[in-house]
Design a protein around this motif. Sequence first.
Motif, PDB file in Angstrom:
ATOM      1  N   ASN A  11       0.831  -1.207   0.000  1.00  0.00           N
ATOM      2  CA  ASN A  11       0.000   0.000   0.000  1.00  0.00           C
ATOM      3  C   ASN A  11       0.868   1.261   0.000  1.00  0.00           C
ATOM      4  O   ASN A  11       0.564   2.243  -0.695  1.00  0.00           O
ATOM      5  CB  ASN A  11      -0.927   0.009   1.215  1.00  0.00           C
ATOM      6  CG  ASN A  11      -2.062  -0.981   1.093  1.00  0.00           C
ATOM      7  OD1 ASN A  11      -2.461  -1.348  -0.017  1.00  0.00           O
ATOM      8  ND2 ASN A  11      -2.588  -1.434   2.220  1.00  0.00           N
ATOM      9  N   ILE A  12       1.931   1.238   0.790  1.00  0.00           N
ATOM     10  CA  ILE A  12       2.825   2.401   0.867  1.00  0.00           C
ATOM     11  C   ILE A  12       3.397   2.724  -0.515  1.00  0.00           C
ATOM     12  O   ILE A  12       3.473   3.888  -0.924  1.00  0.00           O
ATOM     13  CB  ILE A  12       3.967   2.135   1.876  1.00  0.00           C
ATOM     14  CG1 ILE A  12       3.411   2.161   3.306  1.00  0.00           C
ATOM     15  CG2 ILE A  12       5.087   3.159   1.720  1.00  0.00           C
ATOM     16  CD1 ILE A  12       4.407   1.720   4.360  1.00  0.00           C
ATOM     17  N   LYS A  13       3.785   1.701  -1.240  1.00  0.00           N
ATOM     18  CA  LYS A  13       4.348   1.933  -2.584  1.00  0.00           C
ATOM     19  C   LYS A  13       3.289   2.472  -3.539  1.00  0.00           C
ATOM     20  O   LYS A  13       3.587   3.329  -4.377  1.00  0.00           O
ATOM     21  CB  LYS A  13       4.951   0.627  -3.105  1.00  0.00           C
ATOM     22  CG  LYS A  13       6.176   0.210  -2.301  1.00  0.00           C
ATOM     23  CD  LYS A  13       6.691  -1.164  -2.673  1.00  0.00           C
ATOM     24  CE  LYS A  13       7.884  -1.527  -1.784  1.00  0.00           C
ATOM     25  NZ  LYS A  13       8.420  -2.873  -2.063  1.00  0.00           N
ATOM     26  N   GLU A  18       0.826   7.476  -6.098  1.00  0.00           N
ATOM     27  CA  GLU A  18      -0.308   8.397  -6.201  1.00  0.00           C
ATOM     28  C   GLU A  18       0.099   9.815  -5.801  1.00  0.00           C
ATOM     29  O   GLU A  18      -0.498  10.793  -6.277  1.00  0.00           O
ATOM     30  CB  GLU A  18      -1.449   7.912  -5.306  1.00  0.00           C
ATOM     31  CG  GLU A  18      -2.102   6.622  -5.806  1.00  0.00           C
ATOM     32  CD  GLU A  18      -3.082   6.030  -4.800  1.00  0.00           C
ATOM     33  OE1 GLU A  18      -3.265   6.653  -3.721  1.00  0.00           O
ATOM     34  OE2 GLU A  18      -3.661   4.971  -5.086  1.00  0.00           O
ATOM     35  N   LEU A  19       1.115   9.930  -4.962  1.00  0.00           N
ATOM     36  CA  LEU A  19       1.597  11.238  -4.517  1.00  0.00           C
ATOM     37  C   LEU A  19       2.648  11.821  -5.455  1.00  0.00           C
ATOM     38  O   LEU A  19       3.164  12.915  -5.209  1.00  0.00           O
ATOM     39  CB  LEU A  19       2.172  11.126  -3.100  1.00  0.00           C
ATOM     40  CG  LEU A  19       1.150  10.936  -1.985  1.00  0.00           C
ATOM     41  CD1 LEU A  19       1.838  10.532  -0.677  1.00  0.00           C
ATOM     42  CD2 LEU A  19       0.353  12.235  -1.779  1.00  0.00           C
ATOM     43  N   GLY A  20       2.976  11.102  -6.519  1.00  0.00           N
ATOM     44  CA  GLY A  20       3.889  11.655  -7.508  1.00  0.00           C
ATOM     45  C   GLY A  20       5.285  11.094  -7.503  1.00  0.00           C
ATOM     46  O   GLY A  20       6.140  11.555  -8.270  1.00  0.00           O
ATOM     47  N   PHE A  21       5.552  10.097  -6.658  1.00  0.00           N
ATOM     48  CA  PHE A  21       6.864   9.452  -6.673  1.00  0.00           C
ATOM     49  C   PHE A  21       6.858   8.349  -7.726  1.00  0.00           C
ATOM     50  O   PHE A  21       5.890   7.593  -7.847  1.00  0.00           O
ATOM     51  CB  PHE A  21       7.199   8.860  -5.306  1.00  0.00           C
ATOM     52  CG  PHE A  21       7.268   9.888  -4.203  1.00  0.00           C
ATOM     53  CD1 PHE A  21       8.179  10.925  -4.258  1.00  0.00           C
ATOM     54  CD2 PHE A  21       6.413   9.817  -3.113  1.00  0.00           C
ATOM     55  CE1 PHE A  21       8.247  11.875  -3.251  1.00  0.00           C
ATOM     56  CE2 PHE A  21       6.460  10.762  -2.098  1.00  0.00           C
ATOM     57  CZ  PHE A  21       7.379  11.801  -2.167  1.00  0.00           C
ATOM     58  N   MET A  78      11.785  10.936  -7.385  1.00  0.00           N
ATOM     59  CA  MET A  78      10.843  11.740  -8.162  1.00  0.00           C
ATOM     60  C   MET A  78      11.577  12.351  -9.350  1.00  0.00           C
ATOM     61  O   MET A  78      12.565  13.066  -9.181  1.00  0.00           O
ATOM     62  CB  MET A  78      10.225  12.846  -7.296  1.00  0.00           C
ATOM     63  CG  MET A  78       9.238  13.741  -8.041  1.00  0.00           C
ATOM     64  SD  MET A  78       8.557  15.066  -7.000  1.00  0.00           S
ATOM     65  CE  MET A  78       7.367  14.122  -6.017  1.00  0.00           C
ATOM     66  N   ASN A  79      11.103  12.073 -10.546  1.00  0.00           N
ATOM     67  CA  ASN A  79      11.733  12.589 -11.749  1.00  0.00           C
ATOM     68  C   ASN A  79      11.681  14.119 -11.788  1.00  0.00           C
ATOM     69  O   ASN A  79      10.683  14.720 -11.388  1.00  0.00           O
ATOM     70  CB  ASN A  79      11.038  12.052 -13.002  1.00  0.00           C
ATOM     71  CG  ASN A  79      11.207  10.557 -13.172  1.00  0.00           C
ATOM     72  OD1 ASN A  79      12.062   9.939 -12.553  1.00  0.00           O
ATOM     73  ND2 ASN A  79      10.384   9.959 -14.015  1.00  0.00           N
ATOM     74  N   TYR A  80      12.765  14.718 -12.315  1.00  0.00           N
ATOM     75  CA  TYR A  80      12.760  16.174 -12.431  1.00  0.00           C
ATOM     76  C   TYR A  80      13.145  16.691 -13.826  1.00  0.00           C
ATOM     77  O   TYR A  80      13.127  17.898 -14.062  1.00  0.00           O
ATOM     78  CB  TYR A  80      13.698  16.814 -11.402  1.00  0.00           C
ATOM     79  CG  TYR A  80      15.180  16.563 -11.609  1.00  0.00           C
ATOM     80  CD1 TYR A  80      15.899  17.230 -12.592  1.00  0.00           C
ATOM     81  CD2 TYR A  80      15.877  15.682 -10.773  1.00  0.00           C
ATOM     82  CE1 TYR A  80      17.261  17.016 -12.750  1.00  0.00           C
ATOM     83  CE2 TYR A  80      17.241  15.474 -10.935  1.00  0.00           C
ATOM     84  CZ  TYR A  80      17.919  16.142 -11.925  1.00  0.00           C
ATOM     85  OH  TYR A  80      19.261  15.940 -12.087  1.00  0.00           O
ATOM     86  N   ARG A 115       5.288  15.955   0.139  1.00  0.00           N
ATOM     87  CA  ARG A 115       4.713  14.689  -0.343  1.00  0.00           C
ATOM     88  C   ARG A 115       5.064  13.544   0.616  1.00  0.00           C
ATOM     89  O   ARG A 115       4.244  12.658   0.859  1.00  0.00           O
ATOM     90  CB  ARG A 115       5.228  14.374  -1.742  1.00  0.00           C
ATOM     91  CG  ARG A 115       4.919  15.448  -2.780  1.00  0.00           C
ATOM     92  CD  ARG A 115       3.454  15.462  -3.195  1.00  0.00           C
ATOM     93  NE  ARG A 115       3.202  16.545  -4.138  1.00  0.00           N
ATOM     94  CZ  ARG A 115       3.378  16.479  -5.453  1.00  0.00           C
ATOM     95  NH1 ARG A 115       3.791  15.333  -5.992  1.00  0.00           N
ATOM     96  NH2 ARG A 115       3.136  17.505  -6.232  1.00  0.00           N
ATOM     97  N   LEU A 116       6.287  13.565   1.144  1.00  0.00           N
ATOM     98  CA  LEU A 116       6.675  12.541   2.122  1.00  0.00           C
ATOM     99  C   LEU A 116       5.842  12.669   3.400  1.00  0.00           C
ATOM    100  O   LEU A 116       5.438  11.658   3.991  1.00  0.00           O
ATOM    101  CB  LEU A 116       8.161  12.675   2.460  1.00  0.00           C
ATOM    102  CG  LEU A 116       9.139  12.124   1.420  1.00  0.00           C
ATOM    103  CD1 LEU A 116      10.559  12.571   1.749  1.00  0.00           C
ATOM    104  CD2 LEU A 116       9.066  10.599   1.360  1.00  0.00           C
ATOM    105  N   LYS A 117       5.592  13.898   3.791  1.00  0.00           N
ATOM    106  CA  LYS A 117       4.755  14.115   4.984  1.00  0.00           C
ATOM    107  C   LYS A 117       3.346  13.565   4.747  1.00  0.00           C
ATOM    108  O   LYS A 117       2.759  12.927   5.625  1.00  0.00           O
ATOM    109  CB  LYS A 117       4.693  15.605   5.305  1.00  0.00           C
ATOM    110  CG  LYS A 117       3.929  15.927   6.576  1.00  0.00           C
ATOM    111  CD  LYS A 117       3.957  17.422   6.866  1.00  0.00           C
ATOM    112  CE  LYS A 117       3.170  17.739   8.128  1.00  0.00           C
ATOM    113  NZ  LYS A 117       3.174  19.208   8.409  1.00  0.00           N
ATOM    114  N   GLN A 118       2.823  13.784   3.533  1.00  0.00           N
ATOM    115  CA  GLN A 118       1.499  13.249   3.201  1.00  0.00           C
ATOM    116  C   GLN A 118       1.513  11.724   3.201  1.00  0.00           C
ATOM    117  O   GLN A 118       0.541  11.081   3.612  1.00  0.00           O
ATOM    118  CB  GLN A 118       1.068  13.766   1.831  1.00  0.00           C
ATOM    119  CG  GLN A 118       0.778  15.253   1.789  1.00  0.00           C
ATOM    120  CD  GLN A 118       0.425  15.737   0.390  1.00  0.00           C
ATOM    121  OE1 GLN A 118      -0.377  15.115  -0.317  1.00  0.00           O
ATOM    122  NE2 GLN A 118       1.025  16.831  -0.041  1.00  0.00           N
ATOM    123  N   LEU A 119       2.633  11.145   2.742  1.00  0.00           N
ATOM    124  CA  LEU A 119       2.745   9.686   2.767  1.00  0.00           C
ATOM    125  C   LEU A 119       2.714   9.180   4.204  1.00  0.00           C
ATOM    126  O   LEU A 119       2.025   8.187   4.514  1.00  0.00           O
ATOM    127  CB  LEU A 119       4.038   9.252   2.078  1.00  0.00           C
ATOM    128  CG  LEU A 119       4.312   7.743   2.028  1.00  0.00           C
ATOM    129  CD1 LEU A 119       3.176   7.012   1.316  1.00  0.00           C
ATOM    130  CD2 LEU A 119       5.647   7.464   1.345  1.00  0.00           C
TER     131      LEU A 119
END
Length: 377
Positions: A11-13, A18-21, A78-80, A115-119
């Motif tokens: 689920n974490i992955k 979903e958060l953009g990673f 995360m791609n940049y 995004r990590l905080k949201q995860l």
Amino acid sequence: MTIDYHALSDNIKQWGKELGFQQVGICDVDLREHEEELQRWLNAGYHGQMDWMARHGMMRARPDELVPGTIRVISVRMNYLPPEAGFAQSLSQPNSAYISRYSLGRDYHKLVRNRLKQLGQRIEQAVGSFGYRPFVDSAPILERPLAEKAGLGWTGKHSLIINQDAGSWFFLGELLVDLPLPVDRPVEKQCGKCVACITSCPTGAIIEDGVIDARRCISYLTIEFDGVIPEEFREAIGNRIYGCDDCQLVCPFNRFASVTDEPDYYCRDSLYQQPLATLYQWDEDTFLKHTEGSAIRRIGHQQWLRNLTIAMGNAPYSSDIVNALNARQGDSSLLDIHIEWALDKQHRQRQNLVTEALPTKTQRLIRIIEKGLPRDA
């Protein structure tokens, strides 16, 4: 409540994507195998003026000392790479400024950290209260060894993490947690005999596989170093005014890299392929305005001008460049040292242009005289 950690890991992955990673991996906190290597690097002084690299000792290799209770690290990438990056075009135009592609958009630190905080919050919703803390290049932690251990890729000879399917154009981030999640396997190194990154480094900063002497690295010199850039590196800097991407540009795996889906990482018009002379005219207020929310702002206006001064010295001779350099003299002692060098470089280029316009016999005579040889030599 009984927690199915294998299901939670899956689920974490999924939540991470979903958060953009683009990828999420999990590893334990044992980095003891990297401690001796880290100490050798520090002892050799390869960190240059980055005192913060040595300040915390071996804590960088011990995440559980940084955040007590940590037993796992969730590592993300995360791609940049922005659309229409224009690498070769920018480097082949010496009158235009080359800025490392990671910094042409919005500063990644806050975006990835949020995004990590949201995860972490999503995990908390699933399992209840637990210990977690996000980091994005903001703490004494060996993020690349952690990413490698979590299976995000392998450490290339340029010391960056390479992913077989995505190259190396991505940011890393970590979420330190106290949950006994199952860990992922590292992937096999695939650089083989390729040394493209080593041979392409303009200043020879990659001294052996995976070992960088930061004191020779253009990224370090233009970003982390705030002093007088040694003359031996100035010409090699070319038109690179913030960072350097050369070692990534030649990496075969970056042929597979995808552009980012994050609009915040897209190139800002005010920074992308701008003429050196235009950027050199910015006063501090203009600099702060155009770099608001950008990683570039951290170097400050004087360092920005220092880097531009070197690039203008390396540009083809132009009376406009000479006038712009002269106009900046007296701004600061740091700037004056680099302006003197840049003006001398421009003067020598002008002399070469004059010489090249002369008849061939005259050119030969001038070269003989400059060498101090007898006329009949």
